[in-house]
Scaffold this motif. Structure first.
Motif, PDB file in Angstrom:
ATOM      1  N   LEU A 192       0.936  -1.238   0.000  1.00 48.46           N
ATOM      2  CA  LEU A 192      -0.018   0.037  -0.224  1.00 48.46           C
ATOM      3  C   LEU A 192       0.893   1.246   0.063  1.00 48.46           C
ATOM      4  N   SER A 193       1.884   1.321   0.715  1.00 49.72           N
ATOM      5  CA  SER A 193       3.005   2.520   0.603  1.00 49.72           C
ATOM      6  C   SER A 193       3.558   2.643  -0.706  1.00 49.72           C
ATOM      7  N   ASP A 194       3.724   1.442  -1.216  1.00 48.76           N
ATOM      8  CA  ASP A 194       4.610   1.595  -2.590  1.00 48.76           C
ATOM      9  C   ASP A 194       3.480   1.915  -3.777  1.00 48.76           C
ATOM     10  N   TYR A 195       2.253   1.515  -3.474  1.00 51.31           N
ATOM     11  CA  TYR A 195       1.325   1.963  -4.610  1.00 51.31           C
ATOM     12  C   TYR A 195      -0.126   2.567  -4.043  1.00 51.31           C
ATOM     13  N   PRO A 196       0.229   3.740  -3.222  1.00 50.89           N
ATOM     14  CA  PRO A 196      -1.010   4.232  -2.578  1.00 50.89           C
ATOM     15  C   PRO A 196      -2.062   4.740  -3.585  1.00 50.89           C
ATOM     16  N   ALA A 197      -1.876   4.961  -4.960  1.00 49.71           N
ATOM     17  CA  ALA A 197      -2.912   5.547  -5.679  1.00 49.71           C
ATOM     18  C   ALA A 197      -3.456   4.143  -6.460  1.00 49.71           C
ATOM     19  N   SER A 198      -3.101   2.793  -6.113  1.00 52.49           N
ATOM     20  CA  SER A 198      -3.474   1.625  -6.955  1.00 52.49           C
ATOM     21  C   SER A 198      -5.041   1.525  -6.968  1.00 52.49           C
ATOM     22  N   GLY A 199      -5.522   1.181  -7.931  1.00 50.93           N
ATOM     23  CA  GLY A 199      -7.046   0.826  -7.983  1.00 50.93           C
ATOM     24  C   GLY A 199      -7.308  -0.166  -7.043  1.00 50.93           C
ATOM     25  N   LYS A 200      -6.548  -0.840  -6.307  1.00 57.70           N
ATOM     26  CA  LYS A 200      -6.684  -1.952  -5.738  1.00 57.70           C
ATOM     27  C   LYS A 200      -6.264  -1.617  -4.018  1.00 57.70           C
ATOM     28  N   ALA A 201      -6.544  -0.494  -4.007  1.00 52.36           N
ATOM     29  CA  ALA A 201      -5.845   0.154  -2.672  1.00 52.36           C
ATOM     30  C   ALA A 201      -6.706  -0.295  -1.297  1.00 52.36           C
ATOM     31  N   ASP A 202      -7.986  -0.213  -1.664  1.00 53.72           N
ATOM     32  CA  ASP A 202      -9.037  -0.653  -0.663  1.00 53.72           C
ATOM     33  C   ASP A 202      -8.679  -2.316  -0.271  1.00 53.72           C
ATOM     34  N   GLN A 203      -8.601  -3.149  -1.196  1.00 57.77           N
ATOM     35  CA  GLN A 203      -8.242  -4.441  -1.191  1.00 57.77           C
ATOM     36  C   GLN A 203      -7.091  -4.436  -0.205  1.00 57.77           C
ATOM     37  N   TYR A 204      -5.917  -3.855  -0.721  1.00 59.72           N
ATOM     38  CA  TYR A 204      -4.729  -4.019  -0.068  1.00 59.72           C
ATOM     39  C   TYR A 204      -4.764  -3.523   1.450  1.00 59.72           C
ATOM     40  N   MET A 205      -5.803  -2.381   1.841  1.00 63.91           N
ATOM     41  CA  MET A 205      -5.802  -1.916   3.248  1.00 63.91           C
ATOM     42  C   MET A 205      -6.965  -3.114   3.874  1.00 63.91           C
ATOM     43  N   PHE A 206      -7.798  -3.378   3.191  1.00 60.15           N
ATOM     44  CA  PHE A 206      -8.664  -4.491   3.809  1.00 60.15           C
ATOM     45  C   PHE A 206      -7.609  -5.836   4.311  1.00 60.15           C
ATOM     46  N   MET A 207      -6.819  -6.139   3.576  1.00 61.94           N
ATOM     47  CA  MET A 207      -6.115  -7.446   3.882  1.00 61.94           C
ATOM     48  C   MET A 207      -5.008  -7.000   4.886  1.00 61.94           C
ATOM     49  N   ILE A 208      -4.772  -5.643   4.973  1.00 63.92           N
ATOM     50  CA  ILE A 208      -3.756  -5.493   6.255  1.00 63.92           C
ATOM     51  C   ILE A 208      -4.812  -5.665   7.707  1.00 63.92           C
ATOM     52  N   ALA A 209      -6.067  -5.114   7.554  1.00 68.38           N
ATOM     53  CA  ALA A 209      -6.879  -5.492   8.581  1.00 68.38           C
ATOM     54  C   ALA A 209      -7.076  -6.913   8.689  1.00 68.38           C
ATOM     55  N   LYS A 210      -7.453  -7.522   7.938  1.00 69.24           N
ATOM     56  CA  LYS A 210      -7.688  -9.011   7.894  1.00 69.24           C
ATOM     57  C   LYS A 210      -6.556  -9.627   8.417  1.00 69.24           C
ATOM     58  N   SER A 211      -5.276  -9.489   8.015  1.00 67.19           N
ATOM     59  CA  SER A 211      -4.144  -9.969   8.691  1.00 67.19           C
ATOM     60  C   SER A 211      -3.903  -9.922  10.124  1.00 67.19           C
TER      61      SER A 211
END
Length: 277
Positions: A192-211
């Motif tokens: 998420l830090s490397d690609y904050p503007a990614s179209g999948k940013a919400d998925q990455y942040m969700f996976m942080i919480a899920k992890s």
């Protein structure tokens, strides 16, 4: 019909053998002018394997002459047309170093990067060539902002970034799938830090919480309170940044369950305090 086919096959073999014999005579000829002529003919007729070999064999003869530049340029393109992209990229690089003042350098610069891009493997594999291509493409755009190839280079830069992003995602997801939730939390955070503007940013942040949630669930009781608190924090951050995400419902549920677990810990701590007082 069978006999006709046999005759045709024999004829084809003889033709191929004859062509090979002619090329071998040209390759081994002492007449370098003839060989230069034939190398150019092979190149124009798209017989790039023959052209490449002849041009390379002629380099000692052509070096230092006006024709060396043209021969080397065609040599590099021959490798490209043969889809030998790694060697083509190296050939274009050598061309740039050998003929730095050539008017063909800008295109050779682009082709060096483009060939590296074409040699880049699928995202699951090592991405050294992708990273090199990305660096060269960025340099090309900076050096030749008005080139007709600039738009193409920018499109390739985007594709390189997408592949590198996918590489990082696959690594993070693998850690999660293997049950290494602490590592997956870290890697999704880096992604998420490397690609904050990614179209999948919400998925990455969700996976942080899920992890963090899954990590808390499998932790020893002494560590669960701290890790459920991390889950609540991660879910809160996610819901604050992506209130309309498709993962909203799952994140809300995880947060509620983590808060329930924290409430149990607080109740247990309160009861223990009451007993000791």
């Amino acid at each position: 019909m069978k006999r006709i086919f046999q005759f045709s096959l024999v004829g084809l073999i003889l033709l191929v053998s004859s062509c090979a014999s002619k090329y071998s005579k040209i390759l081994n000829s002492k007449d370098n002018e003839l060989r230069i002529k034939k190398a150019n003919e092979y190149y124009e007729n798209k017989k790039y394997a023959h052209a490449e070999e002849l041009f390379q064999d002629l380099f000692p003869y052509l070096r230092g002459t006006p024709r060396y530049e043209d021969a080397f340029y065609k040599f590099a393109y021959s490798a490209y047309y043969l889809k030998d992209y790694e060697n083509a990229s190296m050939a274009f690089q050598t061309f740039i170093e050998t003929f730095p003042n050539s008017s063909l350098v800008p295109n050779a610069d682009y082709m060096q990067a483009y060939c590296l891009y074409l040699s880049s493997p699928k995202a699951e594999l090592d991405q050294t060539s992708t990273n090199k291509a990305l660096g060269l493409l960025k340099a090309f755009v900076n050096n030749y902002p008005k080139s007709e190839k600039t738009a193409e280079a920018e499109a390739l830069i985007k594709k390189c970034n997408e592949k590198l992003e996918l590489k990082e995602y696959l690594s993070a997801q693998l850690y999660y799938d293997l049950g290494y939730f602490k590592a997956s939390h870290l890697y999704f955070d880096l992604l998420l830090s490397d690609y904050p503007a990614s179209g999948k940013a919400d998925q990455y942040m969700f996976m942080i919480a899920k992890s963090s949630y899954e990590y808390a669930k499998v932790s020893v009781p002494q560590s669960q309170q701290e890790r459920y608190a991390q889950t609540v924090e991660d879910c809160t951050n996610f819901l604050g940044q992506f209130p309309d995400s498709q993962y909203k419902e799952k994140a809300t549920q995880m947060k509620a369950e983590a808060e329930q677990q924290l409430a149990k810990f607080k109740k247990l701590q309160h009861e223990q305090t009451q007993k000791t007082s």
